[in-house]
Write an enzyme that holds these catalytic residues in place. Sequence first.
Site, PDB file in Angstrom:
ATOM      1  N   ASP A 245      14.922  17.514  35.030  1.00  0.00           N
ATOM      2  CA  ASP A 245      13.479  17.310  34.891  1.00  0.00           C
ATOM      3  C   ASP A 245      13.082  16.136  35.780  1.00  0.00           C
ATOM      4  O   ASP A 245      13.714  15.906  36.803  1.00  0.00           O
ATOM      5  CB  ASP A 245      13.119  17.072  33.417  1.00  0.00           C
ATOM      6  CG  ASP A 245      11.711  17.533  33.062  1.00  0.00           C
ATOM      7  OD1 ASP A 245      10.767  17.040  33.697  1.00  0.00           O
ATOM      8  OD2 ASP A 245      11.541  18.390  32.177  1.00  0.00           O
TER       9      ASP A 245
ATOM     10  N   HIS B 171      12.830  17.031  39.218  1.00  0.00           N
ATOM     11  CA  HIS B 171      11.422  17.335  39.454  1.00  0.00           C
ATOM     12  C   HIS B 171      10.698  16.198  40.166  1.00  0.00           C
ATOM     13  O   HIS B 171       9.475  16.160  40.170  1.00  0.00           O
ATOM     14  CB  HIS B 171      10.721  17.651  38.126  1.00  0.00           C
ATOM     15  CG  HIS B 171      11.213  18.904  37.477  1.00  0.00           C
ATOM     16  ND1 HIS B 171      10.719  19.370  36.281  1.00  0.00           N
ATOM     17  CD2 HIS B 171      12.166  19.802  37.856  1.00  0.00           C
ATOM     18  CE1 HIS B 171      11.346  20.491  35.954  1.00  0.00           C
ATOM     19  NE2 HIS B 171      12.237  20.760  36.891  1.00  0.00           N
TER      20      HIS B 171
END
Length: 431
Positions: free
Chosen positions: A255, A278
């Site tokens: 993430d 991310h």
Amino acid sequence: MAINAGMSWRSHAFLIVCLVPLAHLATARERQIIPPVLPDVFRGNNLARHGRADPTEKIFNVLDFGAVADGKKDSAIYFIRTWIAACRGTHTGKSRVVIPEGTFKAGPVIFQGPCTCAKPIIVEIKGTVLGANDLSLYEEPYWILFEKVDGVIVTGKGTLNGQGSSVWKNVESCSGSDCSPLPSNLKFNGVTNGLIRGINSINPKGVHIFITDSQNIRVRAVYIEAPGTSPNTDGIHISDSNNVRIARTHISTGDDCVGMIQGSTNIAINKVFCGPGHGISVGSLGKYETENDVRGIIVKNCTFANTDNGIRIKSWPGSQPSQATGMIFQDLIMQNVRNPIIIDQEYGCNGKCNKAPSKVKISNVHYINVKGTTSSDIAVDLICSSQSPCENIELRDIDLKYVGPKKVRSTSLCKHAKIGYGGIQNPPACR
């Protein structure tokens, strides 16, 4: 020298772009955001000395309090007993809690203050600690928690292994209100003057490191790793915290490498490697009512490799009013990054947004010397709110080359944003 201005549209949504003369771009003085200032104990040579015991320290070894390094017995209660003796026992001098070499297993651990020993208390992790897999043990979403401590250093070359692969499949199959946050490997809650240095965090069930409601925190030379497919495993997650520095840290996860949500103020990120993951994100913002503002973010000298995003600011549509302001993203390298520069104020809409516009006001954001390659033909994607357009956005010396399968150059997409340009612009400025 003036830069051309123009108006264009996409999908019948008007593009509001203000291209200003170079002379009117923010000067270094105008864009200056003061980095966090931390206590002397976290400076220079003071950092190095925490890796070895001071002759005046009293050592509290978890083995002496019942912990067993067999990788099987749950040693959580013995870790806690060691902490209580070091933090609030009869010793009022310097204290060091030591988790020695070997493999330990532990369920939830709470290291709670305030402490009566001399500041800062040191926790040195030399061995490997495995997180218990039984989720019923975790009443709250943390594994190892430091709470209400003024002056704490977590150091060592040891490893916190959350063993998250045992529960990630549950995250992928849950939906809506059934999805509760999973335990973070390490959480600071209500900590003042804290340092996390040198440790390894791998495979958390949830977030690797969670910093909330804290002041004057430094994260340095930490190694963070989880598979790129691991769900919701943010590297470092920050909320309602002021004066946080992150430096010389490697983050590979599933993430955000670093996520800064509501109430994050005066955050400095320097020399961080991110990938996979991310990217580094401000947000998501506006998900809840009465969120605190975000301000004073500096991200410099960072590298992003094979990430979904580079620098992302994101807010939910239909949000209540708040602000995200005063941000500098400078001297960044993008290597095959899908969205190197992105503002998404229609987060979660997937291209079809039927909700009211976001009321999060994004302003005074500076992207300076961002270079490298992108796997998307839209390298600069600034989608702001029609109700609260982005203001004073600066793009200076941007050079992002498209390396995907299409035979095209990288482009820019801007909506509801007032932007000033200077220096190299690849992709070309929005028209």
